[in-house]
Each structure stands twice: as C-alpha cells, then as structure tokens.
Design a protein around this motif. Structure first.
Motif, mmCIF file in Angstrom:
data_model
loop_
_atom_site.group_PDB
_atom_site.id
_atom_site.type_symbol
_atom_site.label_atom_id
_atom_site.label_comp_id
_atom_site.label_asym_id
_atom_site.label_seq_id
_atom_site.Cartn_x
_atom_site.Cartn_y
_atom_site.Cartn_z
ATOM 1 N N LEU A 60 0.971 -1.205 0.055
ATOM 2 C CA LEU A 60 -0.105 0.309 0.110
ATOM 3 C C LEU A 60 1.369 1.498 -0.198
ATOM 4 N N ARG A 61 2.122 0.936 0.716
ATOM 5 C CA ARG A 61 2.836 2.373 1.219
ATOM 6 C C ARG A 61 3.625 2.830 -0.598
ATOM 7 N N ARG A 62 3.895 1.170 -1.175
ATOM 8 C CA ARG A 62 4.729 1.581 -2.267
ATOM 9 C C ARG A 62 3.781 2.126 -3.240
ATOM 10 N N LEU A 63 2.574 0.887 -3.739
ATOM 11 C CA LEU A 63 1.856 2.143 -4.807
ATOM 12 C C LEU A 63 0.360 2.873 -4.588
ATOM 13 N N GLY A 64 0.995 3.622 -3.713
ATOM 14 C CA GLY A 64 -0.249 4.486 -3.160
ATOM 15 C C GLY A 64 -1.604 4.059 -2.891
ATOM 16 N N ARG A 65 -2.574 4.992 -3.198
ATOM 17 C CA ARG A 65 -3.866 4.337 -2.552
ATOM 18 C C ARG A 65 -4.921 5.055 -4.178
ATOM 19 N N VAL A 117 -8.520 -3.125 9.368
ATOM 20 C CA VAL A 117 -8.530 -3.490 8.752
ATOM 21 C C VAL A 117 -8.212 -2.646 6.998
ATOM 22 N N ARG A 118 -8.272 -1.053 6.839
ATOM 23 C CA ARG A 118 -8.344 -1.080 5.326
ATOM 24 C C ARG A 118 -6.598 -0.447 5.656
ATOM 25 N N GLY A 119 -6.005 0.429 6.302
ATOM 26 C CA GLY A 119 -4.823 0.488 6.021
ATOM 27 C C GLY A 119 -3.847 1.422 5.784
ATOM 28 N N TYR A 120 -5.362 2.254 6.800
ATOM 29 C CA TYR A 120 -5.516 3.847 6.682
ATOM 30 C C TYR A 120 -3.780 4.173 7.761
ATOM 31 N N THR A 121 -3.533 5.421 7.255
ATOM 32 C CA THR A 121 -2.181 6.121 7.607
ATOM 33 C C THR A 121 -2.804 7.540 8.122
ATOM 34 N N HIS A 122 -2.507 8.261 10.233
ATOM 35 C CA HIS A 122 -2.457 8.526 10.024
ATOM 36 C C HIS A 122 -3.678 10.490 9.281
ATOM 37 N N MET B 1 8.331 9.766 20.324
ATOM 38 C CA MET B 1 8.450 7.867 21.201
ATOM 39 C C MET B 1 9.877 8.138 21.368
ATOM 40 N N ASN B 2 9.685 7.552 22.392
ATOM 41 C CA ASN B 2 11.103 7.120 23.718
ATOM 42 C C ASN B 2 11.186 5.383 23.442
ATOM 43 N N LEU B 3 12.366 4.622 22.777
ATOM 44 C CA LEU B 3 12.049 3.345 23.585
ATOM 45 C C LEU B 3 12.508 3.032 24.594
ATOM 46 N N LYS B 4 13.238 4.351 25.543
ATOM 47 C CA LYS B 4 13.823 3.900 26.537
ATOM 48 C C LYS B 4 12.407 3.820 27.374
ATOM 49 N N ASP B 5 11.475 4.385 27.184
ATOM 50 C CA ASP B 5 10.313 4.050 28.393
ATOM 51 C C ASP B 5 9.411 2.805 27.862
ATOM 52 N N PRO B 6 9.045 2.506 29.232
ATOM 53 C CA PRO B 6 8.424 0.921 29.121
ATOM 54 C C PRO B 6 6.667 1.343 28.456
ATOM 55 N N ASP B 7 5.956 2.574 28.904
ATOM 56 C CA ASP B 7 5.495 2.661 28.459
ATOM 57 C C ASP B 7 4.975 2.663 26.594
ATOM 58 N N ALA B 22 4.683 5.451 11.037
ATOM 59 C CA ALA B 22 5.243 6.502 10.312
ATOM 60 C C ALA B 22 6.833 7.606 10.445
ATOM 61 N N GLY B 23 7.747 7.202 8.986
ATOM 62 C CA GLY B 23 8.642 8.157 9.067
ATOM 63 C C GLY B 23 9.678 7.833 9.578
ATOM 64 N N GLU B 24 10.236 8.429 9.996
ATOM 65 C CA GLU B 24 11.217 8.722 10.795
ATOM 66 C C GLU B 24 11.131 7.618 12.314
ATOM 67 N N ASP B 25 9.813 7.868 12.767
ATOM 68 C CA ASP B 25 9.694 6.295 14.299
ATOM 69 C C ASP B 25 9.442 5.565 14.013
ATOM 70 N N LEU B 26 8.706 5.170 12.207
ATOM 71 C CA LEU B 26 9.236 3.626 12.079
ATOM 72 C C LEU B 26 10.268 2.865 11.550
ATOM 73 N N VAL B 27 11.461 4.085 11.015
ATOM 74 C CA VAL B 27 12.682 3.914 10.919
ATOM 75 C C VAL B 27 13.540 3.147 12.139
ATOM 76 N N ALA B 28 13.226 4.089 13.213
ATOM 77 C CA ALA B 28 14.421 3.640 13.975
ATOM 78 C C ALA B 28 13.368 2.665 15.025
ATOM 79 N N PHE B 29 12.346 2.532 14.480
ATOM 80 C CA PHE B 29 11.182 1.309 15.638
ATOM 81 C C PHE B 29 12.100 0.002 15.124
ATOM 82 N N GLU B 30 12.644 0.340 13.876
ATOM 83 C CA GLU B 30 12.579 -0.949 12.661
ATOM 84 C C GLU B 30 14.120 -1.658 13.070
ATOM 85 N N LEU B 31 14.641 -0.088 13.668
ATOM 86 C CA LEU B 31 16.563 -0.775 13.800
ATOM 87 C C LEU B 31 16.073 -1.371 15.186
ATOM 88 N N ALA B 32 15.055 -0.275 15.806
ATOM 89 C CA ALA B 32 15.682 -0.788 17.492
ATOM 90 C C ALA B 32 15.007 -2.662 17.429
#
Lengths: 153, 255
Positions: A60-65, A117-122, B1-7, B22-32
C-alpha cells in the motif's frame, strides 16, 4: 486459515491481484522465517496474520492508494454477544477483543479498526474523520493503551 | 517516541503492528526491533492481541491458482538452513521458463533431493530445529472450508513443516530438514479427547507429502485436539498405535 489471510490482504489492498501477490509473498516469508517463530511469544495465527498485514501495508505504501479506496463503508464486526451461531464461531480471544473494543470511545475504535482493517494512515484518518492529525494520533494511542489494559486484565 | 520508556515502547510496538507508525518513528522502531529481542516479544504480543480482529470479519476463499503459484515459488527456493551442521540441498539456480511443465519441475526437485541424500548419508537422530508447523484445512459440506492450524513443538529437537490443503488433498512440506534413522518413518497422529490416537499417515522428511485424508478420518481432528508425530518402523506403526517416541506435539486450533 488461508481464506482468512486472503481476506485480510483483500480488505487492505482492495484488488484481488494485489491481495494474491501479498499472500504469495507472505507465504514465501513464512517458509523462510518459520524457524524463527516462537510459540511462547504469541500465537501462530497472530504471526501469520501479521506477516500478511505487513506485506500488504508495504505494498500500500509503495503503490500509493487510489482515492476511491478511501471511500469505504463502516467495518462491521461479528458480535460475540448477539447471535449464538456467531458466538460459537468466535474464539475466546476474539470475543474478549470485541468486548474491549466496545469499551473504547467511538473515535478510538473507528481509528484503530480503519487502520487495522483498511490500512489507513494517520493522515488518511484525519482527512476521513475531518479532524487534525494530532487529535487522531492521540485517539489511537489512548485507545491502544486502554485496549492493552482491558485485554491483559 | 522514546523507546527507553516502557509505556512508550509498548505503544510504539502497538502502532507498529497496527501499521500507523510512520516516517522517522518507523525507521527508529525497525532498527530497535532488529537489534533487540525484548521488543520482538512485545510486538509478538500485540500481533496476537490485534490478530483477532480478522476473526470477526468475513473470510474469502483465494483462487486455487494462488496455491499453485505459492507451491512453485517454494519449490524454487532453497530451504532455510535448519541449524548447526545440517546440510541444505542445493538451491535451484535457474527459474523455469514458461514452457516448463509442472512435472518437469517436480522431477528436477526430486532428483536434487535424491542426490543430496546420497551425498550426505542419513543421520541417526531427529534433526535440529525449533518447532513443527502444521497448516491444515478440512473440506466441509457445500464447498465450505474450516481451516485448522497447529504448532507442533518437539520434545528436544525438531523441524518445521508447512502443511496446506486444497480440496481433497493435504500437502505437507518439511521446511528445515528433519532427519531419520534408516528403516524409520515419521507418522502423523490425531489424538482425540478419548486419548486413542488415529493415524493420519506417514510424513516424508525429504520432500512434500501428499496425504489423501478421507473426510470421515479428518472429521475426527477437531479444534482443541492434539496432533503428534512419532517415529515408527518404516511403513508405519505395525499396531495402528504409536510405538516409537513422540517427537512433535501440538494442539489444533480453528484457523
């Protein structure tokens, strides 16, 4: 399980050919990663569904919606408390999740379900619900925090 | 997003699973996530919690050709190496062209497996690995399918099996390489509530097994029952009940 996995991909991607690609790719990943699955950490079901969802969300992210994909109707969940025949078909985990979702505010529930369910972003949720992105984000975070407390209690 | 904080960590994991990170948060999370096992467990927990959403929504039968495509892709890939010291068959190096028949592909695959068997000899005990994984569907009345799924965990060692079923047949593939002493077979059992195991057939540890399970036999395998794999004399248990060690067990759950 495969009809459930295919349905998950189809609801996210909306197009059969894309959903088939997602399930295909997910199975190849499952094949490659099966040895890393640890049943002590979660269910096989949850794991399989997650792999299909991640793959579908990537696509979805790659192809766009397509814009008309956003124009979807309400998500109607089977109700474990309404119909005995439905209740029989639902696991205890599903019934508990349903009750916990029902305990959330309408906005939080709607956001979480549309995202799942639909993959909506913020951003897409903000457009659809006509609210600022920050508001949508805090609905989701509060909803997930409450969901965790409810499900773990 | 602070991945050191348990909550914060827990909420980030929830949003990662939900798909809204998404964005930077997603990248940081995937790295962690890649570097840190504790986070993986939190994610798995959320995958389990939220995975039940789809149990409350309608299912959709995929077209049969999807399974053919998946089968071909899996045949085309090397098996993931199971663990220390276990050999992996040579991967296919070329993709079959459009004119190559399914029979040719299967035959080629079998030849490779046969060559591998000769080259490596046969190990004496059940191989290394983590768990066995069974993926069953059972055909029901009017084309309806109730899928069943189970995770079979070995007592001390193991292999991974992937089982898929189309109408009338169930295909079981070993994913990592379970090894077996000469003159022995893996036999798959359903253990119903009354405790008397029912044989579902023999499993080939070297390649896909096709089990043609009669509906009345499969009907006895109900959600919540146990599946077990035992080691039996070649050709299966002579008594109709498990006689050798049970090497994998797991419970069936409705998929």
């Amino acid at each position: 399980m495969s009809p459930e996995l295919y349905a998950v991909a189809l609801r996210l991607l909306r197009r059969p050919e894309l959903a088939q690609d997602a399930v295909h790719d997910a199975f190849v990943q499952i094949w490659e990663r099966a040895a890393s699955f640890d049943s002590a950490r979660g269910s096989a079901r949850g794991w399989l569904i997650a792999i299909v969802r991640y793959r579908s969300l990537d696509m979805l992210r790659r192809l766009g919606r397509r814009q008309d994909d956003l124009d979807v109707d309400e998500i109607v969940l089977a109700d474990p408390d309404a119909d005995p025949s439905e209740r029989l078909g639902l696991s205890e985990d599903a019934a508990r999740l349903r009750r916990c979702l029902d305990g959330l505010s309408l906005q939080a529930r709607q956001c979480i379900l549309l995202a799942h369910v639909r993959g909506y972003t913020h951003d897409e949720l903000a457009v659809r619900l006509e609210r600022p992105v920050g508001t949508v984000k805090s609905w989701i975070r509060r909803g997930l925090a409450m969901l965790r407390i409810c499900l773990d209690s | 997003m602070n991945l050191k904080d348990p909550d914060d960590r827990n909420l980030a994991a929830a949003e990662y699973v939900l798909g809204t990170l998404a964005g930077e948060d997603l990248v940081a999370f995937e790295l962690a996530l890649a570097g840190e096992n504790g986070l993986r467990a939190i994610v798995a927990r959320w995958e389990h919690r939220l995975g039940e959403v789809s149990a409350m929504l309608p299912v959709q039968e995929p077209p049969p050709e999807l399974w053919e495509r998946i089968d071909l892709s899996l045949d085309d890939r090397p098996r993931p190496s199971p663990a220390v010291g276990s050999p992996t068959p040579t991967p296919r190096t070329t993709n079959p062209g459009p004119g190559v028949s399914l029979e040719t592909i299967v035959a080629g695959w079998r030849r490779r497996v046969a060559a591998w068997r000769i080259a490596t000899g046969v190990a004496t005990t059940v191989a290394l690995g983590a768990l066995a994984f069974i993926y069953l569907q059972r055909p029901e009345q009017v084309g309806q399918v109730t899928p069943l799924i189970a995770v079979l965990k070995p007592a001390d060692s193991g292999a991974v099996w992937l089982v898929s079923a189309q109408t009338g047949q169930t295909v079981i593939r070993p994913i990592s390489q379970p090894q077996l002493a000469p003159g022995r077979s893996f036999e798959l059992w359903a253990v119903p509530a009354n405790g008397t195991p029912v044989s579902l057939g023999l499993l080939d540890p070297q390649g896909p097994t096709v089990l043609k399970l009669p509906p009345e036999r499969l009907a006895r395998v109900a959600p919540g029952e146990t599946l077990a794999v035992s080691i039996e004399p070649a050709g299966g248990s002579p008594t109709g009940q498990p006689t050798g060690p049970v090497v994998y067990t797991g419970r069936l759950a409705k998929g």
